[in-house]
Design a protein around this motif. Structure first.
Motif, PDB file in Angstrom:
ATOM      1  N   SER A   2      10.576  -7.298 -13.745  1.00 25.33           N
ATOM      2  CA  SER A   2      11.926  -7.819 -13.505  1.00 25.33           C
ATOM      3  C   SER A   2      12.724  -6.975 -12.520  1.00 25.33           C
ATOM      4  CB  SER A   2      12.696  -7.908 -14.831  1.00 25.33           C
ATOM      5  OG  SER A   2      12.770  -6.631 -15.453  1.00 25.33           O
ATOM      6  N   SER A   3      12.258  -5.735 -12.263  1.00 22.31           N
ATOM      7  CA  SER A   3      12.973  -4.852 -11.322  1.00 22.31           C
ATOM      8  C   SER A   3      12.757  -5.260  -9.877  1.00 22.31           C
ATOM      9  CB  SER A   3      12.497  -3.407 -11.502  1.00 22.31           C
ATOM     10  OG  SER A   3      11.166  -3.246 -11.032  1.00 22.31           O
ATOM     11  N   GLY A   4      11.678  -5.990  -9.613  1.00 21.89           N
ATOM     12  CA  GLY A   4      11.353  -6.362  -8.248  1.00 21.89           C
ATOM     13  C   GLY A   4      10.681  -5.252  -7.465  1.00 21.89           C
ATOM     14  N   ILE A   5      10.414  -4.133  -8.109  1.00 19.64           N
ATOM     15  CA  ILE A   5       9.761  -3.002  -7.439  1.00 19.64           C
ATOM     16  C   ILE A   5       8.249  -3.220  -7.463  1.00 19.64           C
ATOM     17  CG2 ILE A   5       9.360  -0.508  -7.480  1.00 19.64           C
ATOM     18  CD1 ILE A   5      12.076  -0.210  -8.898  1.00 19.64           C
ATOM     19  N   THR A   6       7.672  -3.429  -6.284  1.00 16.48           N
ATOM     20  CA  THR A   6       6.237  -3.684  -6.184  1.00 16.48           C
ATOM     21  C   THR A   6       5.524  -2.665  -5.299  1.00 16.48           C
ATOM     22  OG1 THR A   6       6.535  -5.196  -4.313  1.00 16.48           O
ATOM     23  CG2 THR A   6       6.578  -6.159  -6.535  1.00 16.48           C
ATOM     24  N   SER A   7       6.283  -1.752  -4.696  1.00 16.39           N
ATOM     25  CA  SER A   7       5.694  -0.725  -3.833  1.00 16.39           C
ATOM     26  C   SER A   7       6.564   0.522  -3.886  1.00 16.39           C
ATOM     27  CB  SER A   7       5.590  -1.222  -2.389  1.00 16.39           C
ATOM     28  OG  SER A   7       6.894  -1.376  -1.820  1.00 16.39           O
ATOM     29  N   ILE A   8       6.047   1.640  -3.395  1.00 19.88           N
ATOM     30  CA  ILE A   8       6.832   2.872  -3.331  1.00 19.88           C
ATOM     31  C   ILE A   8       8.062   2.660  -2.454  1.00 19.88           C
ATOM     32  CG2 ILE A   8       6.825   5.298  -2.638  1.00 19.88           C
ATOM     33  CD1 ILE A   8       5.104   4.735  -5.083  1.00 19.88           C
TER      34      ILE A   8
END
Length: 329
Positions: A131-137
């Motif tokens: 849900s954070s939308g963080i998919t990469s560094i």
């Protein structure tokens, strides 16, 4: 500290203990009990360490168990001083401890902690809620709250530096892995940066409860970290987590079990034999133990070997360990 003792000791002592006592192994100087320093609950060190402690206790007929600690750095200190007989560490923290730069006791060269047996590689991996939308560094926002594990752990020692090397701006948070997993799920953290054998119990638990992203490094990020830190390339297999559909690019650092160098050689030799002679039992304790194999003795280029352990690997794995790498020789 919380001690996890071998619950089956009373039963097995009369069976395996008697059988072992009747063998021709010299038990002179053996301790009445032993403790293995692990790490925080929810991490691989805790599950793996408590498991092999109980296994050795059962097989040798000596009361023993795992103890919750701050992880590799603290374990080096505890084993060096003899506060615990055995422990588990990672090559980076081990090297720093020998050099006298362990933050627990700056200036103290912890040379009385000896290599015992190879455990597994510790991958460095990043987890966020889907849900954070963080998919990469690169997706990690400036000022992100990142949990790096217990203070002084391998993760806490190296992962913040790695993130800084990759240009990530963050707020540093510490805690046990289970606690950090709960904080991530509750929205109190944005990211958890794990350095632990896979599958990490806390991540596996998160997968059951919510949707997560296990974030891999890009090739460029991986190369930059390998150049700057004592790590090597690693892939987290897709089978490690239900979330992964393909292997995830990472970096890793080897872990070794350690023993106080003053322990009797026959005791350490017998303990090593229990762990290394039946890999299937170790894998049943934790899947990371697939790398707990005799041929991986050569992954230690940092610690001097305990004489009892060196003897086992020379006799059973054809290890070419020079005398200069064996304590007391």
């Amino acid at each position: 500290m919380q001690k996890i003792t071998a619950l089956t000791f009373a039963v097995t002592c009369a069976i395996t203990g008697q059988a072992f006592a009747e063998s021709h192994v010299d038990r002179t100087g053996w301790p009445d009990s032993f403790t293995v320093g692990t790490a925080s609950q929810g991490g691989t060190f805790f599950a793996y360490g408590s498991g092999w402690a109980n296994l050795v206790a059962e097989e040798l007929g000596v009361s023993g168990g795992g103890e919750v600690t701050g992880g590799p750095m603290q374990n080096m200190a505890l084993v060096h001083t003899g506060d615990v007989q055995f422990g588990m560490t990672t090559m980076g923290p081990a090297a720093e401890s020998l050099a006298g730069t362990n933050p627990i006791a700056p200036g103290l060269q912890m040379t009385n902690a000896c290599a015992m047996f190879p455990m597994y590689q510790t991958p460095f991996s990043v987890t966020a809620l889907s849900s954070s939308g963080i998919t990469s560094i690169a997706d990690i926002p400036a000022g992100a709250r990142i949990g790096f594990g217990p203070a002084g752990s391998t993760s806490d020692t190296y992962f913040p530096r790695m993130m800084e090397t990759l240009g990530v701006d963050f707020e540093r948070r510490n805690g046990g892995w289970s606690d950090l997993g709960g904080q991530l799920q509750d929205g109190l953290l944005d990211v958890i940066a794990f350095a632990a054998g896979v599958p990490v119990p806390a991540v596996s638990q998160l997968e059951v409860q919510t949707d997560v992203n296990i974030i891999e490094f890009t090739e460029e990020e991986q190369a930059k970290i390998i150049e700057a830190f004592p790590v090597s390339a690693f892939e987290i297999s897709a089978e490690a987590y239900t979330t992964l559909e393909a292997p995830a690019r990472s970096v890793s650092m080897w872990n070794f079990a350690i023993a106080n160098c003053d322990l009797p050689a026959s005791f350490v030799n017998a303990a090593v034999d229990v762990v290394m002679s039946d890999n299937e039992r170790m894998v049943n304790i934790h899947r990371a133990a697939t790398s707990t194999l005799p041929e991986n003795w050569d992954k230690n280029a940092v610690l001097k070997w305990h004489p009892g352990a060196a003897q086992w690997f020379k006799e059973n794995a054809g290890a070419d360990i020079p005398d200069s790498m064996i304590h007391g020789m």
